[in-house]
Design an enzyme around this catalytic site. Structure first.
Site, short mmCIF file in Angstrom:
data_model
loop_
_atom_site.label_atom_id
_atom_site.label_comp_id
_atom_site.label_asym_id
_atom_site.label_seq_id
_atom_site.Cartn_x
_atom_site.Cartn_y
_atom_site.Cartn_z
CD GLU A 13 -9.66 -1.97 -1.75
OE1 GLU A 13 -8.69 -1.30 -1.35
OE2 GLU A 13 -9.58 -2.76 -2.71
CG ASP A 216 -2.14 1.46 5.95
OD1 ASP A 216 -2.92 0.83 5.22
OD2 ASP A 216 -1.04 1.87 5.54
N1 ADE Z 1 -2.87 -0.17 0.61
C1 ADE Z 1 -3.33 0.21 1.81
N2 ADE Z 1 -2.31 0.43 2.67
C2 ADE Z 1 -1.17 0.17 1.97
C3 ADE Z 1 0.20 0.20 2.31
N3 ADE Z 1 0.60 0.53 3.54
N4 ADE Z 1 1.11 -0.15 1.34
C4 ADE Z 1 0.68 -0.49 0.11
N5 ADE Z 1 -0.61 -0.54 -0.26
C5 ADE Z 1 -1.53 -0.21 0.66
#
Ligand code: ADE
Length: 250
Positions: A13, A216
């Site tokens: 990141e 995601d």
């Molecule tokens: N960071 C990236 N994706 C995430 C997710 N699905 N839940 C919590 N933190 C995240």
């Protein structure tokens, strides 16, 4: 001039930031509380860069050290997040206008989400820093978005501003995602650190901002999408945004 603090949870990141600082010279690393704080210059700006690791406690402890030990005058968090609102896609960039801890619930003593005795649930980041991040993200997307979308087989990224929610939980199921959508309909994205940083910065009157790229969509495919995005994509987005933000930030 004081330094700007830059935090992320995981190395990908931060993109190329630490390598750039090393190349710029006058670089040193201080270890404190099992974390490394890298002190130097990036894109001509004096910075302290560190990895908080994952979760709200990690973010709060790191923010506190940046403020009290490293004397930064502002903190920016760069990282990835899960998309919550239906129109947020993998690769989109979210700049927080507000941050809230979705897993904080001291009801019935205090309203759900409210930080007890602080009388607030939502923390607003610094508008000028947020604007500068949004401009940087928009210029990154305008210059490279179409080519990157082609390369990675995703939609052309868009930049959104709004509510980011944080909690000590990786959201990876339809049920968990829809529970968040129902409870907090204006939430754009979910992650595990931003609101903790925002609370600490509020308590100390230190400006902060949070920028997140969607890795995601917080559903059953989230673990695979998250790992793959971190491996192949996160650093490109982070480097592209930070390279445009830092020179404009001071
Ligand atoms: N960071 C990236 N994706 C995430 C997710 N699905 N839940 C919590 N933190 C995240």
């Amino acid at each position: 001039m004081k330094r700007l603090g830059i935090m992320a949870a995981l190395p990908q990141e931060l993109g190329d930031l630490i390598a750039r600082m090393q190349a710029a010279g006058d670089f040193r690393t201080v270890t404190l509380g099992r974390r490394e704080y890298h002190i130097g210059q990036a894109h001509g700006v004096p910075v302290v860069v560190t990895l908080a690791r994952i979760g709200k406690v990690a973010a709060a402890a790191t923010a506190s050290a940046l403020i009290h030990v490293f004397d930064v005058d502002a903190i920016v968090f760069t990282g990835v997040a899960g998309g919550v609102r239906g129109d947020v896609n993998v690769g989109d960039i979210i700049v927080a206008d507000a941050l809230l801890q979705h897993d904080l619930d001291a009801s019935p003593l205090f309203p759900r989400y409210e930080v007890p005795l602080l009388e607030r649930a939502r923390f607003e980041p610094d508008a000028a820093l947020g604007n500068a991040l949004a401009v940087a993200a928009a210029s990154f997307v305008a210059e490279q978005g179409a080519a990157l979308a082609d390369r990675f087989g995703i939609a052309v990224p868009r930049v959104h501003r709004g509510l980011i929610i944080s909690g000590d939980r990786f959201i990876a199921s339809h049920d968990a995602l829809f529970a968040l959508r129902d409870a907090l309909p204006d939430a754009l994205a979910v992650e595990m650190e931003g609101a903790a940083l925002a609370q600490v910065c509020f308590e100390h009157d230190v400006p902060c901002a949070v920028v997140r790229t969607i890795s995601d969509t917080a559903d059953a495919a989230a673990p695979t999408s998250f790992v793959e995005f971190l491996r192949a994509i996160a650093a490109i987005w982070s480097s592209g945004i930070v390279a445009r933000f830092l020179p404009a930030s001071r």
